[in-house]
Design a protein around this motif. Sequence first.
Motif, PDB file in Angstrom:
ATOM      1  N   ALA A 101      -5.891   0.115   3.352  1.00 15.25           N
ATOM      2  CA  ALA A 101      -5.392   1.236   2.562  1.00 15.25           C
ATOM      3  C   ALA A 101      -5.508   2.547   3.331  1.00 15.25           C
ATOM      4  N   ARG A 102      -6.638   2.761   3.958  1.00 17.52           N
ATOM      5  CA  ARG A 102      -6.831   3.985   4.733  1.00 17.52           C
ATOM      6  C   ARG A 102      -5.861   4.059   5.912  1.00 17.52           C
ATOM      7  N   ALA A 103      -5.623   2.911   6.547  1.00 10.17           N
ATOM      8  CA  ALA A 103      -4.685   2.889   7.670  1.00 10.17           C
ATOM      9  C   ALA A 103      -3.278   3.270   7.221  1.00 10.17           C
ATOM     10  N   CYS A 104      -2.957   2.982   5.960  1.00 13.24           N
ATOM     11  CA  CYS A 104      -1.643   3.320   5.404  1.00 13.24           C
ATOM     12  C   CYS A 104      -1.596   4.751   4.855  1.00 13.24           C
ATOM     13  N   GLY A 105      -2.698   5.469   4.972  1.00 10.84           N
ATOM     14  CA  GLY A 105      -2.713   6.871   4.582  1.00 10.84           C
ATOM     15  C   GLY A 105      -3.028   7.138   3.129  1.00 10.84           C
ATOM     16  N   LEU A 106      -3.549   6.150   2.397  1.00 14.27           N
ATOM     17  CA  LEU A 106      -3.849   6.350   0.974  1.00 14.27           C
ATOM     18  C   LEU A 106      -5.157   7.111   0.799  1.00 14.27           C
ATOM     19  N   GLU A 107      -5.202   7.927  -0.227  1.00 16.65           N
ATOM     20  CA  GLU A 107      -6.431   8.613  -0.610  1.00 16.65           C
ATOM     21  C   GLU A 107      -7.255   7.678  -1.481  1.00 16.65           C
ATOM     22  N   VAL A 108      -8.558   7.610  -1.199  1.00 16.26           N
ATOM     23  CA  VAL A 108      -9.426   6.655  -1.882  1.00 16.26           C
ATOM     24  C   VAL A 108     -10.075   7.308  -3.099  1.00 16.26           C
ATOM     25  N   ILE A 109     -10.043   6.580  -4.226  1.00 18.33           N
ATOM     26  CA  ILE A 109     -10.650   7.026  -5.476  1.00 18.33           C
ATOM     27  C   ILE A 109     -11.835   6.125  -5.791  1.00 18.33           C
ATOM     28  N   ASP A 110     -12.965   6.715  -6.097  1.00 14.33           N
ATOM     29  CA  ASP A 110     -14.133   5.950  -6.525  1.00 14.33           C
ATOM     30  C   ASP A 110     -13.814   5.272  -7.850  1.00 14.33           C
ATOM     31  N   TYR A 154       0.832  -1.210   0.000  1.00 16.14           N
ATOM     32  CA  TYR A 154       0.000   0.000   0.000  1.00 16.14           C
ATOM     33  C   TYR A 154       0.864   1.256   0.000  1.00 16.14           C
ATOM     34  N   ARG A 155       1.939   1.220   0.759  1.00 12.98           N
ATOM     35  CA  ARG A 155       2.787   2.398   0.889  1.00 12.98           C
ATOM     36  C   ARG A 155       3.551   2.706  -0.398  1.00 12.98           C
ATOM     37  N   ALA A 156       3.532   1.798  -1.364  1.00 15.56           N
ATOM     38  CA  ALA A 156       4.131   2.067  -2.674  1.00 15.56           C
ATOM     39  C   ALA A 156       3.241   2.965  -3.519  1.00 15.56           C
ATOM     40  N   ALA A 157       2.021   3.249  -3.026  1.00 16.53           N
ATOM     41  CA  ALA A 157       1.055   4.069  -3.768  1.00 16.53           C
ATOM     42  C   ALA A 157       0.610   5.252  -2.916  1.00 16.53           C
ATOM     43  N   CYS A 158      -0.039   6.202  -3.572  1.00 16.97           N
ATOM     44  CA  CYS A 158      -0.647   7.344  -2.879  1.00 16.97           C
ATOM     45  C   CYS A 158      -2.169   7.279  -2.933  1.00 16.97           C
ATOM     46  N   TYR A 159      -2.691   6.492  -3.878  1.00 18.94           N
ATOM     47  CA  TYR A 159      -4.131   6.420  -4.090  1.00 18.94           C
ATOM     48  C   TYR A 159      -4.552   4.955  -4.131  1.00 18.94           C
ATOM     49  N   PHE A 160      -5.788   4.720  -3.708  1.00 21.10           N
ATOM     50  CA  PHE A 160      -6.320   3.352  -3.685  1.00 21.10           C
ATOM     51  C   PHE A 160      -7.709   3.333  -4.303  1.00 21.10           C
ATOM     52  N   ILE A 161      -7.930   2.355  -5.166  1.00 19.34           N
ATOM     53  CA  ILE A 161      -9.232   2.172  -5.798  1.00 19.34           C
ATOM     54  C   ILE A 161      -9.857   0.893  -5.245  1.00 19.34           C
ATOM     55  N   PRO A 162     -10.877   0.990  -4.397  1.00 14.45           N
ATOM     56  CA  PRO A 162     -11.536  -0.221  -3.880  1.00 14.45           C
ATOM     57  C   PRO A 162     -12.351  -0.894  -4.976  1.00 14.45           C
ATOM     58  N   LEU A 163     -12.182  -2.202  -5.094  1.00 13.80           N
ATOM     59  CA  LEU A 163     -12.833  -2.956  -6.171  1.00 13.80           C
ATOM     60  C   LEU A 163     -13.897  -3.891  -5.603  1.00 13.80           C
ATOM     61  N   PRO A 164     -14.842  -4.328  -6.438  1.00 19.04           N
ATOM     62  CA  PRO A 164     -15.895  -5.237  -5.964  1.00 19.04           C
ATOM     63  C   PRO A 164     -15.330  -6.578  -5.495  1.00 19.04           C
ATOM     64  N   GLY A 165     -16.026  -7.189  -4.530  1.00 18.21           N
ATOM     65  CA  GLY A 165     -15.627  -8.499  -4.041  1.00 18.21           C
ATOM     66  C   GLY A 165     -15.736  -8.580  -2.529  1.00 18.21           C
ATOM     67  N   VAL A 166     -15.574  -9.778  -1.999  1.00 20.04           N
ATOM     68  CA  VAL A 166     -15.762  -9.994  -0.567  1.00 20.04           C
ATOM     69  C   VAL A 166     -14.653  -9.375   0.273  1.00 20.04           C
ATOM     70  N   ARG A 167     -13.524  -9.039  -0.322  1.00 23.16           N
ATOM     71  CA  ARG A 167     -12.419  -8.453   0.424  1.00 23.16           C
ATOM     72  C   ARG A 167     -12.462  -6.925   0.431  1.00 23.16           C
ATOM     73  N   ARG A 168     -13.424  -6.344  -0.235  1.00 21.92           N
ATOM     74  CA  ARG A 168     -13.414  -4.904  -0.468  1.00 21.92           C
ATOM     75  C   ARG A 168     -13.236  -4.099   0.818  1.00 21.92           C
ATOM     76  N   ALA A 219     -12.205  -4.961   3.850  1.00 19.33           N
ATOM     77  CA  ALA A 219     -10.951  -5.222   4.560  1.00 19.33           C
ATOM     78  C   ALA A 219      -9.785  -4.509   3.880  1.00 19.33           C
ATOM     79  N   LEU A 220      -9.736  -4.584   2.552  1.00 16.24           N
ATOM     80  CA  LEU A 220      -8.653  -3.929   1.824  1.00 16.24           C
ATOM     81  C   LEU A 220      -8.756  -2.413   1.918  1.00 16.24           C
ATOM     82  N   LEU A 221      -9.962  -1.906   1.890  1.00 16.14           N
ATOM     83  CA  LEU A 221     -10.175  -0.470   2.024  1.00 16.14           C
ATOM     84  C   LEU A 221      -9.702   0.015   3.391  1.00 16.14           C
ATOM     85  N   ARG A 222      -9.972  -0.756   4.425  1.00 12.99           N
ATOM     86  CA  ARG A 222      -9.540  -0.411   5.781  1.00 12.99           C
ATOM     87  C   ARG A 222      -8.005  -0.402   5.864  1.00 12.99           C
TER      88      ARG A 222
END
Length: 478
Positions: free
Chosen positions: A457-466, A436-450, A452-455
Amino acid sequence: MQVEYQRLGNQLKTEKELCAKVVCLAQQSTNELYEKLYTKTPLDRKSQWQIEWFAPQREELSIIMPVFKASAITAKALVAIGKWTSRSFEIIVIDNGNDPALRGLIKELPEDLRRRISLIANEENVGYPVACNQGLAAARGEYLVVMNNDVLVTPYWASRLMAAFSVDKAIGVVGPYTNYAAGVQGVQGCNYDEDSLEAWAHKWHQKNAGNLKPVNRLIGFLWMIKRKVVDDVGGLDPLYGIGNFEDDDYCLRAQLAGYKLVLAEDVFVHHYGSQSFRQHSRAYADILQTNAMLFAAKWGIQLHGNSYSPVDVVSRGPEGFDPGDLYIPLRFSDIFSPQVAPVDVGAGGRTGILCIPDPSDRECRWLEVVRQYAHNYHPDDEFALIIRVEPSRVEWLNQVVSAIQQMALKEKIDLEREDIVIEARQIPSSQRGSVYRAACYFIPLPGVRREALLREARACGLEVIDPEQVDNVVLSYR
């Protein structure tokens, strides 16, 4: 001569098992007497025992119980603990969702039980592994119980499980039998109801008193764990999100650290079974399948259905695995935070936009993100799309690459560009935040892990993109 050696070997094995049974029964009897006296004497319960031969296991017990919106059944579980645990103990309830009904039921419990309960409230469902780790981090006890909120314990359950540790210092995790569990712990054809559970458990103990069965897998509906195991192994792996396979994972790690698992064959508890997961029945199969893939990738094994041989993993020894997979920090922030060092994903210094396709997304809706990026970002721009392949298995990697290639051919997209990166390395569990820290932005994708992965990414300080706005997102410093 060979027959004689075999006979002597069997005799020694029998004598060793008998010795273990005697030690276990003696400790059980001592512990049970201690429980009876504990509830009746007004004297100082920790300093009164001056009899040399009387050595009960008096260490405090910490019971960790994650809960997700199942307050009625949780009340039954808590009442059973209060009724059948006559020793020093605390209960740490982790409320996965900040449920007012759960707080209400705790207030209605008897005062003596209520004062033993500490409540950790999460605003969202952080998943079973993370919730357990929160409880383990807060626990005071020398013996730690991790249990589902749909389990009813029975008389002397704690004393009998605890006695198993007196048999062998290498024993690290102990579990009971139940009516509802996979593997050897599930007893078929149980003939009792809640009113007759106590009598059933008593007869079960009489029939199996003192018996301990070495196993290489214990289902996580109820474990008793020695504190030293958590010190050496850490907590449950957040890799498994909402839950499933985190118990298998922990059992492997405990054994690789040199600890034994045993089944206390004389302890029986009732398990209603998957109460929290039943509220997500539609997604349950997808969670199970996805976590099975994550588990298999982490341990480098092939699953047959959802079955595997723990012996094949443990026999490789700890040197066969990355230490980052064997020890999992209890604190989520030790894995996922802005302070984690980034891993080099080969983005050439570009600003990373991270997405993680989910195997449960059978419609491959994640491909739309790749298509939008490829059409709207030029290879010479300062950005890179990082496609993280997790689980890192060849089969899943091939599916991802094949889907991208087919889409590119249809859309006439040139894939000979350095700003679209596929990161498919097996990253140790305790170092997953580095991706996650290799990026600045995170795009949450559909699926059962969405979630958990979003949480993460946010904990790592990434900005979330729709994901639907990738084509026209205005990045903050453009």
